[in-house]
Design an enzyme around this catalytic site. Structure first.
Site, mmCIF file in Angstrom:
data_model
loop_
_atom_site.group_PDB
_atom_site.id
_atom_site.type_symbol
_atom_site.label_atom_id
_atom_site.label_comp_id
_atom_site.label_asym_id
_atom_site.label_seq_id
_atom_site.Cartn_x
_atom_site.Cartn_y
_atom_site.Cartn_z
ATOM 1 N N ASP A 343 -48.189 -59.206 -24.825
ATOM 2 C CA ASP A 343 -47.817 -60.022 -23.677
ATOM 3 C C ASP A 343 -47.836 -59.145 -22.423
ATOM 4 O O ASP A 343 -47.560 -57.945 -22.492
ATOM 5 C CB ASP A 343 -46.418 -60.604 -23.893
ATOM 6 C CG ASP A 343 -45.936 -61.398 -22.701
ATOM 7 O OD1 ASP A 343 -46.628 -62.347 -22.310
ATOM 8 O OD2 ASP A 343 -44.865 -61.058 -22.162
ATOM 9 N N ASP A 541 -41.664 -60.255 -25.286
ATOM 10 C CA ASP A 541 -40.262 -60.083 -24.896
ATOM 11 C C ASP A 541 -39.569 -61.381 -24.521
ATOM 12 O O ASP A 541 -38.357 -61.401 -24.339
ATOM 13 C CB ASP A 541 -40.164 -59.124 -23.703
ATOM 14 C CG ASP A 541 -40.665 -59.767 -22.412
ATOM 15 O OD1 ASP A 541 -41.673 -60.488 -22.471
ATOM 16 O OD2 ASP A 541 -40.032 -59.554 -21.361
ATOM 17 N N ASP A 545 -42.609 -66.164 -26.216
ATOM 18 C CA ASP A 545 -43.337 -65.335 -27.175
ATOM 19 C C ASP A 545 -42.850 -65.539 -28.608
ATOM 20 O O ASP A 545 -43.502 -65.081 -29.550
ATOM 21 C CB ASP A 545 -43.180 -63.850 -26.823
ATOM 22 C CG ASP A 545 -43.750 -63.516 -25.457
ATOM 23 O OD1 ASP A 545 -44.794 -64.096 -25.106
ATOM 24 O OD2 ASP A 545 -43.145 -62.691 -24.741
#
Length: 650
Positions: A343, A541, A545
């Site tokens: 990410d 995080d 996600d």
């Protein structure tokens, strides 16, 4: 696994461990090796006392393995459960028969210690996996328990679960948005980072969509509920997490694969040993002793400890470096990762904006920063905080501001040092009738490069454009290079716009970029890579996600991320350092190599111990076997005792 199941595993282990101690002390090992000289209580024989103590271990602790073995047989396979059950049943049943017939060689200590050892490993694993449901609970807690609904002109506070589609909601500054809705009245900025993972608040005006669980920052909003209950975006994320967790099967353990063959060796070897010794002329009781010894010794403690000891070392090394492996499967999965999907916001980047460029027209950069910071100090917007930090780093003068006016979604205006200073976006400049003139080119260039542009106007004239962006973490580039050296592919995944994503990717040396991906689609992107035959790790995080972390073969959470991401992931990086991703994979590969070495030693132990247990090295074995197979050539008359051989010429 819930708390009750973890506690049950702990209790089974404690019963086996506590009772194994006296059983071991009053066994032949305790008498001969440990020189334990205390007689058994109540005048009982040692083997009778061991039998009594072993009953709770078999009847309570051992049933875990018996149930597992039955399940394995129904699935037409053999695993560690079947191997342990075979050794327990064979050793304990034989010992009971010997005890009831008056005493002899028994295996009570071998069976109870084996149960205790293997249960310890299962208990530790159960504890590590027991927090899986915490991720779902944390997601559900993002929704506020109460919501304010306007009905018949009156404000009514109701439980969020009772909000209906079409209800008009009143959302005050600082309040959580209870359900998905559309703004009908008011303007504000909404912090959606808890759901989308993006760091900047999103301006909301009439017609804009609101996501349940996000936070209204400043203005008061009236919004019409569009999705409630299980239909909200947050509920869909919960569903994705649950589905991915339940569908992800743990990797087949090396020990289980070894156990499959060892079960066959135990059963076939024990049967052959019995038959051969009967052919050699031994009594059934003596032949069955050798056969049972083969079955018991085929399940060595070395096999049960081969994987746990390597895992203990691997997890210990990881913990020293701030890498928390939640279970043994996480380490094994790390070893086989081929692609790492990372990410962007909060993982590869810091997750907070900072000033990267300042272009001025007519005033010095230091003066512009002093004026802009004076206006922005009274704002809580992340862009404002970034400008204030840059001014402090540049040692710009700290000027007072008066007549401050916050313009939600646009910027702010104030009087500073006798000048009217406006700091904000193009809409604010239009309201102030400010033309960018020569700064328009720089603004367009920065915007095309994925930066957020803040314009500073002094006394109605555009004086500077400030580029603000989410900067990469210092170690991100080294992390990417380390992964690529290990032969691991790297993909950047983000919900941010493509221009911003590609700029960060270029800086870090990432060629594969998946941008503008909705939260619910991140898990889909992971699944697509898996269908292409790749072993995929996901590093993230945010709440958005969580489904992707659960879907991936290995989920890795940045330690500074949300509780949901941390609970869903298999590995947590406590230092929030992306370089630790490469370190985690290195530890996983080294641990797997050590597991295989340990299993090799365990199999080697079996290769030596099984023939000894079968008695083929006894002097009488070869002689008598030859006599039975070639009677015409053998004139020896054999007299058997437990440990001696005598013969005479006929």
């Amino acid at each position: 696994m819930d708390a009750a199941a973890v506690n049950d595993m702990r209790n089974r282990f404690l019963v086996a461990a506590v009772l194994s101690v006296p059983i071991l002390l009053w066994s032949p090992i305790g008498r001969q090796v440990l020189h334990f000289g205390v007689p058994a209580p109540f005048g009982l024989r040692d083997d009778v006392f061991q039998l009594i103590l072993s009953l709770p271990v078999i009847a309570y602790s051992g049933t875990f393995f018996f149930e597992g073995a039955v399940g394995a047989l129904r699935a037409r396979t053999l695993d560690m459960m079947a191997l342990v059950s075979t050794a327990i049943v064979a050793g304990w049943t034989y010992s009971v028969v010997v005890t009831l017939r008056g005493g002899g060689d028994v295996f009570y200590e071998a069976t109870t210690v084996l149960i205790a050892f293997v249960l310890l490993g299962h208990w530790l694993e159960a504890r590590a996996r027991g927090g899986a449901n915490d991720a779902v609970r944390a997601l559900l807690n993002l929704s506020p328990p109460q919501a304010i609904v306007i009905r018949d002109g009156a404000q009514i506070e109701v439980p969020t679960s009772e909000v209906q589609v079409g209800d008009l909601l009143l959302i005050k500054p600082g309040a959580k948005i209870p359900v998905d809705a559309v703004v009908e009245e008011g303007t504000s900025e909404v912090d959606e980072s808890v759901v989308t993972g993006e760091s900047l608040p999103v301006p909301k005006t009439p017609g804009a969509e609101l996501i349940g669980g996000s936070i209204n920052k400043n203005g008061t909003l009236r919004a019409r509920a569009t999705k409630v209950g299980s239909d909200t975006a947050l509920a869909q994320i919960v569903k994705l997490v649950q589905e991915a967790q339940s569908s992800k099967a743990p990797g087949q353990r090396l020990a289980d694969r070894a156990a499959f063959w060892l079960v066959l060796v135990a059963l076939i070897g024990g049967t052959l040993t019995l038959v051969v010794w009967l052919l050699a002329g031994r009594s059934f009781s003596q032949a069955i002793l050798f056969a049972i010894t083969v079955v018991v010794i085929t399940c060595p403690d070395a096999l049960g400890l081969a994987t746990p000891t390597a895992i203990m070392v691997g997890t210990g090394l990881g913990a020293k470096r701030g890498i928390l492996f939640k279970n043994a499967t996480a380490i094994e999965d790390a070893a086989g990762i081929q692609v790492v999907v990372m990410d962007k916001t909060g993982t590869l980047t810091k997750g907070e904006p900072e000033v990267t460029e300042v272009h001025t027209d007519g005033l010095s950069e230091k003066k512009i920063l002093a004026l802009a910071a004076a206006v922005e100090r009274d704002s809580e917007h992340p862009l404002a905080e970034a400008i204030v930090r840059r001014a402090e780093q540049a040692d710009a003068a700290r000027l007072p501001a008066t007549e401050f006016e916050n313009v939600p979604g646009h910027g702010a205006v104030a009087t500073v040092d006798g000048h009217r200073v406006a700091v904000g976006n193009a809409r604010l400049m239009a309201r102030e009738n400010v033309s960018l003139n020569g700064l328009a080119t720089e603004r367009d260039r920065m915007a095309a490069d994925g930066r957020t542009v803040v314009v500073v106007a002094v006394d109605g004239r555009a004086s500077a454009v400030i580029g603000v962006s989410d900067a990469p973490r210092p170690s991100s580039k080294k992390a990417i290079e380390a992964l690529q050296r290990e032969g691991v592919g790297v993909v950047m995944l983000t919900g941010d716009n493509r221009a911003t994503a590609e700029r960060i990717a270029r800086e870090l040396g990432i060629s594969d970029v998946l941008a503008e991906v909705l939260p619910a689609d991140k898990a889909i992107k992971i699944a697509e890579l898996q269908r292409a035959g790749k072993r995929v790790a996901m590093v993230g995080d945010g709440v958005n996600d969580a489904p992707a972390l659960a879907q991936a073969d290995l989920g890795i959470a940045i330690g500074a991320g949300t509780d949901v991401a941390i609970e869903t992931a298999d590995i947590v990086l406590m230092r929030s350092d992306p370089f630790d991703v490469a370190t985690a994979i290195t530890i996983g590969r080294a641990t797997l190599r050590k597991e295989r070495q340990n299993l090799g030693w365990a199999v080697g132990y079996n290769s030596i111990a099984i023939p000894i247990a079968a008695g083929i090295f006894e002097p009488s074995f070869g002689l008598v076997l030859r006599q039975k197979l070639q009677p015409s050539r053998c004139r020896a008359q054999v007299c058997w005792s437990r440990s001696t051989l005598c013969f005479s010429e006929a």
